[in-house]
Design an enzyme around this catalytic site. Structure first.
Site, PDB file in Angstrom:
ATOM      1  N   LYS A  75     -40.975 -32.803   9.412  1.00 15.72           N
ATOM      2  CA  LYS A  75     -41.108 -31.356   9.257  1.00 15.72           C
ATOM      3  C   LYS A  75     -41.322 -30.925   7.806  1.00 15.72           C
ATOM      4  O   LYS A  75     -42.135 -30.034   7.538  1.00 15.72           O
ATOM      5  CB  LYS A  75     -39.880 -30.650   9.835  1.00 15.72           C
ATOM      6  CG  LYS A  75     -39.802 -30.691  11.351  1.00 15.72           C
ATOM      7  CD  LYS A  75     -38.625 -29.876  11.844  1.00 15.72           C
ATOM      8  CE  LYS A  75     -38.582 -29.841  13.362  1.00 15.72           C
ATOM      9  NZ  LYS A  75     -37.495 -28.994  13.866  1.00 15.72           N
ATOM     10  N   ASP A 111     -38.761 -22.736  14.935  1.00 15.13           N
ATOM     11  CA  ASP A 111     -37.399 -23.176  15.252  1.00 15.13           C
ATOM     12  C   ASP A 111     -36.400 -22.032  15.120  1.00 15.13           C
ATOM     13  O   ASP A 111     -35.519 -21.853  15.962  1.00 15.13           O
ATOM     14  CB  ASP A 111     -36.982 -24.325  14.327  1.00 15.13           C
ATOM     15  CG  ASP A 111     -37.551 -25.661  14.766  1.00 15.13           C
ATOM     16  OD1 ASP A 111     -37.923 -25.786  15.944  1.00 15.13           O
ATOM     17  OD2 ASP A 111     -37.627 -26.576  13.929  1.00 15.13           O
TER      18      ASP A 111
END
Length: 276
Positions: A75, A111
């Protein structure tokens, strides 16, 4: 028998991580593609290392794939490789969505949105504004979740085995985030979130009645953390709610259209062999 057909003009996207075989994202996105009769495919990619992930992004720049969801451990690298980034991605210096367009890479993070939507679904009366929230862990998901909580006005308290990594997260997100010890972090907390990949060891005697307990993990759905919380009568939010919350923005980014109507929770519970 499925009637979903894929042609030579198919839109191809996927998820990159290592490991990635456990991911439910292919189940979600391919179900949406089939439900909408969309000519496309969503596939898993498991680069062996950072160099492999960079090669995958290069394939996106070359027009071979439309976009990627990104999971651990890539990420932060995904954010670093992007040409542009949304405010959500910049806030946490990480990305779980890469969109490829005309040789350029746009990074985004859903997220945090997924976390907040999961809370809204399963703990609708919870208001974190001006209240302490305990985050167990300081990895990519914890970083994105902490950023969204700060935006919602929460005071985020990080507990992490490695204080150095937690201090970096706190420094990046500003004064609303503190690194604290387990002996003091739970005092007055409205919400406790497990962002660790292993069950945390916490003293539930420190958790006040009514505190919402959330686990980002969804395999198993009833994690030891959530099971222990429910045994004590505490309200809980499971990781599936967060996963579902972040999926729609991902589909929109990857396939340039909203997902068709579909009861994702029922689909995923069936896939996992869980009862509603």
């Amino acid at each position: 028998m499925s009637t979903h057909r894929i042609t030579g003009a198919a839109m191809v996207a996927g998820i990159a991580g290592n490991p990635v075989a456990h991911s439910l994202s292919p189940v979600i996105h391919n179900a949406w593609l089939a439900a909408g009769d969309i000519d496309g495919a969503y596939v898993p990619f498991a680069p062996a290392d950072a160099a492999g992930f960079e090669a995958l992004v290069a394939a996106g720049r070359a027009g071979l794939i439309m976009g990627l969801n990104v999971t651990a451990p890539f990420k932060e690298q995904a954010f670093a490789l992007a040409d542009e980034a949304t405010a959500a991605a910049r806030l946490t210096s990480s990305a779980n969505i890469l969109q490829f367009e005309a040789g350029r890479v746009l990074a985004d993070s859903s997220d945090g949105m997924g976390l907040m939507l999961g809370l809204k679904e399963q703990a609708p009366t919870l208001n974190v504004s001006g209240r302490p929230v305990v985050m167990l862990g300081a990895g990519g998901a914890a970083r994105a979740g902490s950023g969204a909580l700060v935006e919602a006005g929460a005071e985020v308290r990080i507990i992490n085995r490695s204080p150095e990594r937690a201090q970096v997260l706190a420094a990046d997100l500003g004064g609303a985030v503190q690194v604290m010890s387990a002996s003091e972090a739970f005092d007055g907390a409205a919400l406790v979130i497990n962002a660790l990949s292993v069950p945390p060891q916490i003293d539930f005697n420190r958790i006040a009645p009514g505190t919402v307990m959330m686990d980002m993990t969804y395999k198993p759905l009833a994690t030891p953390f959530l099971t222990a919380a429910r045994e004590r009568g505490l309200p809980t939010v499971d990781g599936l709610a967060m996963l579902i919350g972040q999926a729609a923005p991902s589909f929109q980014a990857l396939y340039r259209r909203p997902p068709p109507p579909l009861d994702l929770r029922a689909l995923l519970l069936s896939h996992l062999g869980e009862t509603p």
